[in-house]
Design an enzyme around this catalytic site. Sequence first.
Site, PDB file in Angstrom:
ATOM      1  N   CYS A 293       0.869  -1.173   0.000  1.00  0.00           N
ATOM      2  CA  CYS A 293       0.000   0.000   0.000  1.00  0.00           C
ATOM      3  C   CYS A 293       0.909   1.227   0.000  1.00  0.00           C
ATOM      4  O   CYS A 293       1.847   1.276  -0.796  1.00  0.00           O
ATOM      5  CB  CYS A 293      -0.971  -0.030   1.181  1.00  0.00           C
ATOM      6  SG  CYS A 293      -0.214  -0.330   2.790  1.00  0.00           S
ATOM      7  N   GLY A 296       2.855   0.532   3.927  1.00  0.00           N
ATOM      8  CA  GLY A 296       2.972  -0.902   4.169  1.00  0.00           C
ATOM      9  C   GLY A 296       2.638  -1.302   5.592  1.00  0.00           C
ATOM     10  O   GLY A 296       3.089  -2.340   6.060  1.00  0.00           O
ATOM     11  N   TRP A 297       1.806  -0.501   6.281  1.00  0.00           N
ATOM     12  CA  TRP A 297       1.557  -0.798   7.685  1.00  0.00           C
ATOM     13  C   TRP A 297       0.087  -1.052   8.010  1.00  0.00           C
ATOM     14  O   TRP A 297      -0.236  -1.385   9.141  1.00  0.00           O
ATOM     15  CB  TRP A 297       2.064   0.339   8.565  1.00  0.00           C
ATOM     16  CG  TRP A 297       1.174   1.551   8.572  1.00  0.00           C
ATOM     17  CD1 TRP A 297       1.066   2.490   7.599  1.00  0.00           C
ATOM     18  CD2 TRP A 297       0.266   1.943   9.604  1.00  0.00           C
ATOM     19  NE1 TRP A 297       0.150   3.447   7.953  1.00  0.00           N
ATOM     20  CE2 TRP A 297      -0.359   3.150   9.183  1.00  0.00           C
ATOM     21  CE3 TRP A 297      -0.087   1.411  10.843  1.00  0.00           C
ATOM     22  CZ2 TRP A 297      -1.315   3.805   9.947  1.00  0.00           C
ATOM     23  CZ3 TRP A 297      -1.043   2.075  11.610  1.00  0.00           C
ATOM     24  CH2 TRP A 297      -1.646   3.264  11.169  1.00  0.00           C
ATOM     25  N   ASP A 298      -0.829  -0.912   7.031  1.00  0.00           N
ATOM     26  CA  ASP A 298      -2.227  -1.209   7.353  1.00  0.00           C
ATOM     27  C   ASP A 298      -2.816  -2.237   6.380  1.00  0.00           C
ATOM     28  O   ASP A 298      -3.044  -3.384   6.738  1.00  0.00           O
ATOM     29  CB  ASP A 298      -3.068   0.062   7.431  1.00  0.00           C
ATOM     30  CG  ASP A 298      -2.955   0.954   6.192  1.00  0.00           C
ATOM     31  OD1 ASP A 298      -2.295   0.565   5.215  1.00  0.00           O
ATOM     32  OD2 ASP A 298      -3.546   2.059   6.208  1.00  0.00           O
TER      33      ASP A 298
END
Length: 470
Positions: A293, A296-298
């Site tokens: 995304c 890159g964390w959700d």
Amino acid sequence: SYPNGIPGLVYFCLLQVEAIEKRCLELFGRDYKYSVIHNTNGEVCGHYPRQIVYLEYECTEVQKDRFESTVQISKLQDLVNRSKLARCRGRFVCPVILYNGKHICRSSTLAGWGELYGRTGYNYIFSGGSDDTWTESEEVPEDDSAVRNGDSQLFDKVRGHDIKLLRYLSVRYICDLMVENKKVKFGLNVTSSEKVDKAQRYADFTLLSVPYPGCEFFKDYKDRDYTAEGLVFNWNQDYVDAPLTIPVCFTNNLNIDWSEYQSWDLVEQTQNYLKLLLHIINSDDESGLLVHCISGWDRTPLFVSLLRLSLWADGAVHASLEPAEILYLTIIFSLFFLLWQIFFFCFNFLKHIVSEKFSAIRKQRYESRDRGSVTSLSSDFSLITEEVGGASSLTNDTVDPFSSQLQASSWCPFPSERQARLEAVREVFLAAYSSTVGLKSSAPSPSGAISGLLEQFARGVGLRGTNTIV
């Protein structure tokens, strides 16, 4: 109390982190030969675990010494060090699942010029005026570079390293979950993506634009009392400009009307995107997949976790792990410090993918294994909660509601083993969720009835905190 004050507390927390890491490596080692890239102080990436695991091949413990290593870890680490500046926050392309010899990877999106120049300047200054990240024997051909300005040459360099890492990992498919082509803040492009790379450096890869709402949207999920059914993203917002773009070779085989994607609620959208990802990794016997995304964390760990759990339910990855063990591994390496609304959504969503329509196995189901007793990992969950907030009160001398719930988990083979396995993971998760905050364990409740539980859990174990393990 800690006699040395804060340093003593830090040392205690470090011991807990090391215990968690050791446990995770043991779980990986049950089914895979692996190598490790050390990231102890975040020198490789401050947003990745302290030990970055590279799965080489699937094998049992007795087979590990029968094969030579398939990877030169020093070469892989060199590629990682050279490529990390190409992506937002330095979150380079990292392989996280090995399925039929193919790597499923995660990362952030491509960095924009602002972050790229900022990071390269920072590295140059703090390396004493030299940075071996840029030392490279292969130069851009003179006839090509001569017609490019300085910006293009810099992007050629860093994105070229990123492409080399993707090729080293045999990644062919790149799935971009961003709802925008570029992330814009204060009128500036702060990130980019492969789909809008002007020089078309990623033209040799199969690019898929599958826009999926991020963390802001999941606040609406919370406000609706954690009910995903009927929750539809507003696609008419100004910043949403990424179209749904999927090659025809994939859309023709899934019996999904993709033209209706903007009318799907959160459940249907997540189901259809997961079907797409599973179809991609089964359509090619040799090539891997990258999912990303923005940061890159959700959205990225959400779909990576759903892929891991779905494939595990089919017996296709982590075949020897029990429900609590795959839950533990998934939380630590994908979701532990994810926004907690998405954290809960991921595991509660398992009830929506129990159908064989989500199975990656296109042949007769595996015969049930002798499962024996289910291993309780309550001590591991205690380590997690103590490490982030000291909320867990479980000890070896007390009755463990997590363990009792786990022992009660049923392995009934009807209506399908896949369904039973996913339901077992979900039940263990909800029981651990409850027991961690000291509430009485109860039967899994509909999402609309547990908002109070979620609020207490978030405060109790510090899911809103920060840490390098994700």
